[in-house]
Scaffold this active site. Sequence first.
Site, PDB file in Angstrom:
ATOM      1  CD1 TRP A 130      32.558 -11.127   1.713  1.00 31.69           C
ATOM      2  CD2 TRP A 130      31.379  -9.878   0.272  1.00 31.69           C
ATOM      3  NE1 TRP A 130      33.198 -11.152   0.492  1.00 31.69           N
ATOM      4  CE2 TRP A 130      32.504 -10.391  -0.404  1.00 31.69           C
ATOM      5  CE3 TRP A 130      30.494  -9.063  -0.438  1.00 31.69           C
ATOM      6  CZ2 TRP A 130      32.759 -10.111  -1.741  1.00 31.69           C
ATOM      7  CZ3 TRP A 130      30.756  -8.794  -1.758  1.00 31.69           C
ATOM      8  CH2 TRP A 130      31.875  -9.312  -2.402  1.00 31.69           C
ATOM      9  CG  ASP A 211      25.050 -10.038  -2.063  1.00 28.01           C
ATOM     10  OD1 ASP A 211      24.978 -10.382  -3.260  1.00 28.01           O
ATOM     11  OD2 ASP A 211      26.137 -10.001  -1.434  1.00 28.01           O
ATOM     12  CE  LYS A 246      31.036 -17.122  -3.740  1.00 28.14           C
ATOM     13  NZ  LYS A 246      32.251 -16.702  -3.115  1.00 28.14           N
TER      14      LYS A 246
HETATM   15  C1  LMR Z   1      34.215 -14.823   0.092  1.00 31.75           C
HETATM   16  O1  LMR Z   1      33.407 -14.244   0.830  1.00 31.75           O
HETATM   17  O2  LMR Z   1      35.203 -15.424   0.495  1.00 31.75           O
HETATM   18  C2  LMR Z   1      33.982 -14.808  -1.397  1.00 31.75           C
HETATM   19  O3  LMR Z   1      32.778 -14.188  -1.668  1.00 31.75           O
HETATM   20  C3  LMR Z   1      35.122 -14.268  -2.164  1.00 31.75           C
HETATM   21  C4  LMR Z   1      35.288 -12.794  -2.002  1.00 31.75           C
HETATM   22  O4  LMR Z   1      35.284 -12.107  -3.016  1.00 31.75           O
HETATM   23  O5  LMR Z   1      35.461 -12.299  -0.881  1.00 31.75           O
END
Ligand code: LMR
Length: 398
Positions: A130, A211, A246
Amino acid sequence: MFERVDYYAGDPILGLVDKFVADSNPNKVNLGIGIYYDEDSKLPVLECVKTAEQRIADPISPRPYLPMAGLPGHRLACQNLLFGKDAAVLQEKRVATIATLGGSGALKVGAEFIHEWFPASKCYVSDPTWSNHIAIFEGSDVEVGTYPYYDTATSSIKFDEMLAFIAKLNKHDVVLLHPCCHNPTGMDLTHAQWDELLDIMKQRELIAFMDIAYQGFGQDMDHDAYAIRKAVALGLPVFVSNSFSKNLSLYGERVGGLSVVCPTAEEAERVFGQLNYAVRRIYTSPPSHGGRVVDIVMNDEALHQQWVGEVYGMRDRIKAMRLKLKSVLEANVPARNFDYITKQNGMFSFTGLTPKQIERLQTEFGVYIVSNSRMCMAGLNVNNVDYVANAMAEVLKD
Ligand code: LMR
């Protein structure tokens, strides 16, 4: 005066939302951001949350500052969910937990703590991860590196490469891991792989930073927490950032938690104090509304059961959409293998589409996925899945 201020190009995930909203295509589908929409493309308010909201609203009560660490019931909820209600580590009071502003807030406070108390530690994140993981740790002046994780060509985890890399890290380096529903790939380690990885981390005296933002969306609440509980059983130092965005569908309330598992209760008390101090320096204390919802839903036996059922309902709908998407794609693009779609867990599918194909999806079909090829399965429903599958099939002919 501000001409030297750098231009911000925008966030790769949040920026897509603005583009989607501005798109006039009546068939548009937002599969960018990780948000669960129901069968009617609506953001659900969970039934258990509605009940909690009614209890909060009647009577309307005063709003004092919360403690820096948030509501005790919110903190307890995080602990029970992550470590298991009767976990020895909780009875031994070895876990320092604070309520945080969503998962991002937990990561930020954790990153600040690492920077302050383990200044020589580097943080290693999966390749890919992420995007905000990197931004948050770098923003706290923690050096970030990547460990091998996903092979797009074979749609599988590079487990041997990952292990070999981790085995070379330095004492107290931080390894950021996704216990379930890996973001962005959806590909998770098996329990046997977790065992092997965590053994090596224990030998190397590394810090596990877990996480978990999608607990309940993978297999089930306990299965999804396996890596966390195993790391605790092995005696690793463990940080856990968790999010209720979520699984309580409470995105805008910014509710999450940060837990640090320590070797002794005395150390946990020190760590708890420093986490409080970090919060004080950044935002003093969390807002109360979301924390009260968490407290009520998670600590009331009946509401908790209802909540679990509602999360599994979301999980199952996403799984059904995976099957449907895969079958339409297989029929339309027989030369290509789409097994990855049903092997992946949680909200995301890493499609391996090229930047050009992603661009075509957006401009020709109004189908929005993240530029790294991540598609949010939770935005699919019976009304749009054929449209999306056909659009994908079309751009895959390129
Ligand atoms: C995502 O990965 O789309 C979500 O966790 C929202 C974000 O804050 O990026």
